[in-house]
Write a protein that holds these residues in place. Sequence first.
Motif, mmCIF file in Angstrom:
data_model
loop_
_atom_site.group_PDB
_atom_site.id
_atom_site.type_symbol
_atom_site.label_atom_id
_atom_site.label_comp_id
_atom_site.label_asym_id
_atom_site.label_seq_id
_atom_site.Cartn_x
_atom_site.Cartn_y
_atom_site.Cartn_z
ATOM 1 N N ARG A 306 0.667 -1.237 -0.058
ATOM 2 C CA ARG A 306 0.007 0.060 -0.071
ATOM 3 C C ARG A 306 0.855 1.179 -0.084
ATOM 4 O O ARG A 306 0.490 2.416 -0.753
ATOM 5 C CB ARG A 306 -0.981 0.038 1.066
ATOM 6 N N THR A 309 2.431 1.661 -3.535
ATOM 7 C CA THR A 309 1.501 2.213 -4.497
ATOM 8 C C THR A 309 1.057 3.679 -4.283
ATOM 9 O O THR A 309 1.020 4.424 -5.188
ATOM 10 C CB THR A 309 0.278 1.321 -4.701
ATOM 11 N N LEU A 310 0.976 4.164 -3.014
ATOM 12 C CA LEU A 310 0.698 5.356 -2.667
ATOM 13 C C LEU A 310 2.041 6.285 -3.069
ATOM 14 O O LEU A 310 1.505 7.453 -3.862
ATOM 15 C CB LEU A 310 0.360 5.748 -1.144
ATOM 16 N N TYR A 343 -3.049 -3.388 -9.647
ATOM 17 C CA TYR A 343 -3.317 -2.005 -9.481
ATOM 18 C C TYR A 343 -2.288 -0.997 -10.144
ATOM 19 O O TYR A 343 -2.478 -0.023 -10.843
ATOM 20 C CB TYR A 343 -3.758 -1.707 -8.179
ATOM 21 N N SER A 347 -3.889 0.173 -13.405
ATOM 22 C CA SER A 347 -4.419 1.573 -13.025
ATOM 23 C C SER A 347 -3.612 2.620 -13.127
ATOM 24 O O SER A 347 -3.782 3.615 -13.788
ATOM 25 C CB SER A 347 -5.355 1.318 -11.955
ATOM 26 N N LYS A 441 -2.937 14.882 -0.973
ATOM 27 C CA LYS A 441 -4.091 14.332 -1.649
ATOM 28 C C LYS A 441 -5.514 14.726 -0.833
ATOM 29 O O LYS A 441 -6.649 14.703 -1.209
ATOM 30 C CB LYS A 441 -4.204 12.845 -1.694
ATOM 31 N N TRP A 443 -6.436 13.119 1.643
ATOM 32 C CA TRP A 443 -7.078 11.670 2.240
ATOM 33 C C TRP A 443 -6.897 11.405 3.526
ATOM 34 O O TRP A 443 -6.011 11.626 4.190
ATOM 35 C CB TRP A 443 -6.135 10.738 1.399
ATOM 36 N N ASP A 447 -9.755 6.708 2.737
ATOM 37 C CA ASP A 447 -9.630 7.091 1.240
ATOM 38 C C ASP A 447 -8.525 6.192 0.766
ATOM 39 O O ASP A 447 -8.632 5.852 -0.538
ATOM 40 C CB ASP A 447 -9.367 8.631 1.235
ATOM 41 N N TRP A 448 -7.222 6.058 1.407
ATOM 42 C CA TRP A 448 -6.308 5.428 1.078
ATOM 43 C C TRP A 448 -6.639 3.976 0.763
ATOM 44 O O TRP A 448 -6.369 3.370 -0.083
ATOM 45 C CB TRP A 448 -5.156 5.666 1.892
ATOM 46 N N THR A 451 -8.351 2.606 -2.578
ATOM 47 C CA THR A 451 -7.807 2.689 -3.854
ATOM 48 C C THR A 451 -8.042 1.345 -4.546
ATOM 49 O O THR A 451 -8.202 1.271 -5.791
ATOM 50 C CB THR A 451 -6.380 3.294 -3.807
ATOM 51 N N TYR A 452 -7.770 0.211 -3.687
ATOM 52 C CA TYR A 452 -8.020 -0.960 -4.339
ATOM 53 C C TYR A 452 -8.135 -2.080 -2.910
ATOM 54 O O TYR A 452 -7.993 -1.544 -1.981
ATOM 55 C CB TYR A 452 -6.858 -1.511 -5.162
#
Length: 542
Positions: A306, A309-310, A343, A347, A441, A443, A447-448, A451-452
Motif C-alpha cells: 500500500r 502504490t501510494l 493496480y 491503473s 491528496k 485523504w 480514502d487510501w 484505492t484497491y
Amino acid sequence: MVAVNKNYSEVAFKLYPKKNDKVIQYGTAGFRANAEDLDHIVFRMGFLAVLRSKKKNSSFIGLMITASHNPEEDNGVKLIDPYGEMLDQSWEAIATKLANADDSSLDSIINEIAVNENINVELPASVYIGEDTRPSSKRLAKAAYDGVIESGGSCTDYGIITTPMLHYLVKSRNTDEEYGKCSSNGYLEKLSNAFKTIRKDVYSHKNYLSELYFDGANGVGSIIMKEFLPFLGNTISVKIYNDKHNEVGQLNHNCGADFVKVQQKAPEGIPHVPNARCVSVDGDADRIVYYFTDENGTFHLLDGDRIATLIAGYLMELIKDTGLNFNLGLVQTAYANGSSTNYISNSLKIPVACVPTGVKHLHHKATEFDIGVYFEANGHGTVIFSDRVKEIIKKESTNTSLDAKKLAAVKYLRALIDLINETVGDAISDMLLVETVLHAKGWNIQDWKATYYDLPNRQLKVTVKDRNVVKTKDAERYCVSPPGVQDAIDKTVKKYANGRSFIRPSGTEDVVRVYAEASTQEDADKLAAEVVDIVRCLAGGI
C-alpha cells in the motif's frame, strides 16, 4: 600482502574465543542468532569492517548491532558500505568464512582476504558503530569496538540509534556531508526541514488530519521519535505508545511492524480509537506498516504494498506536473499482494519488477530506473533517485522561465528528495513521506484503503531440519527442490479461487516461510495450512 596485526588468532582466543561449532551465514540482514552465540562473531566483524574500510580506500564503514524484528533474546550484526548501501554481496561469503573459522586459523584467513582483495593494509580504517535497545546490544557493540581497535582501525560508537540513521551517517561522512550533516541531529534536521518546507505548517487538508498513533515496538523507534517531535513543530501530532524500551522481554513482543503484518491485528498497547491512523515500526525502525480499526472493530492493514502504490502514484503525478521525462518504476517481491501488482500495472500504468526477497535485491533493481520505488510487503522500502534526476531537478528549481505550476512541482520534488532516506528503508522517513502524500491528496486512511482491495492472505512458517534443502527460482515464486513440492503446491492452489502460494527458506531464521492468497480469508488460511503440510511431508519439516 601481510595484514598489519599478525596475532588475530591469539587476540581472538584471549578476548572473544569461539564457543561453539554452530554454522552461521551472512544473509539478507547480516548475521542473526541467539545473542549468547554472537560475541566472537561480532568481534570478528570488527576485523572485517577494518579490512572493508581499507579496501574502499579508507572510507568509513558502518557496523550495526541489531536483530530488527526478531525476539529480544536474539541479536545480529551487519556491515554498511560507504554510500549507505548493504555490504557488497561478494563479501557475504568472506564474512561467513571469517565468522565460522576456528580461532587458530584467523591469521591465515585474514591475510588471505587481504591478498585476494588486493587490500593496501597500510591505509587507515574508520568504522561507525550503532546498536538497538536489546539488553545484549551494548555488550556486542563493545565486542565490535574491540575488534576494530585490535585490528588497527579507529572507531566511533554512536550508541543507540536506528539502523537507517547509521546508514545515513555513513553516507554523510563519506560524501563530505553532501547528503546531510553527519550527526544524529543532522539527520533529524534534514528530514524535519524538508517535511516542514512541503507542509508549510498546514495541519489539515480536506479529509486529512495530522493526528497519528505511533507504535514504537518498545525499541529505538520510540526513542528517536520522541527526539524528533520538537523538530517537527506543530506540523503533525504524534502520540507514542509501546515505548518501554528499558523493560526486558518487551521488544517486538505483541507489537511492532512484523507482529501487525503477520498476525494481521492491532498491537497491544495502543488504544482503540475508531478509524484513527496508526503506524507500527520494528525493533530497529527500518520497517513501517499503517493500519486502522473501524467503528465495527474490523482491522484494516496498509502494508508495504500500500505504501509503495501510494508513493509511486503520487510521484507519477508530480513528474507529469514538472513536464520532465523521468523513467519511474516500482520493485516488489513475491510477497506483494496480487491486487497491488494489478493496480500498479493496470491503473497506475507504472512498470513493475519482481525480485527475490531481501532489500539488497530490491535496492539494486530500483537503481535501474531514473526514480525507483521499492518496498517489501513487510514495510521495508524507500525511493532512489538517479544522479541525473537530482542534477536536473536542482537546475530546474531555479529556472524562472518555467510556468508557476511546473516550477512549484519541481521545487516540491526537490524537497521530497531531501525527505527520503535513499540509503535504506527508514520507518521515520517513510512515515513522513506517507503523511506528505496523504496531506497533499487530502485523504484520510479510509480514502487510501479504498484505492484497491487486497486479496486475503496468510503467512506461516515451518520449522525444518535444514532450510537450505528448499531451492527456488523465478524471484522465489517457484520451488525447484525438493522434488515434488512445487507440483503439490500447484495442485493445491487450483482448488481455490484466485489462489496463489509459494514457499522460501528464511534468510533470518531456521524455518521455511509459506505465503498464500485466495478470494476469501477462510480459503487463504486453508491454502496456507495445506502448503504447510506439504512442506512438512516433502521438505523435512519437524
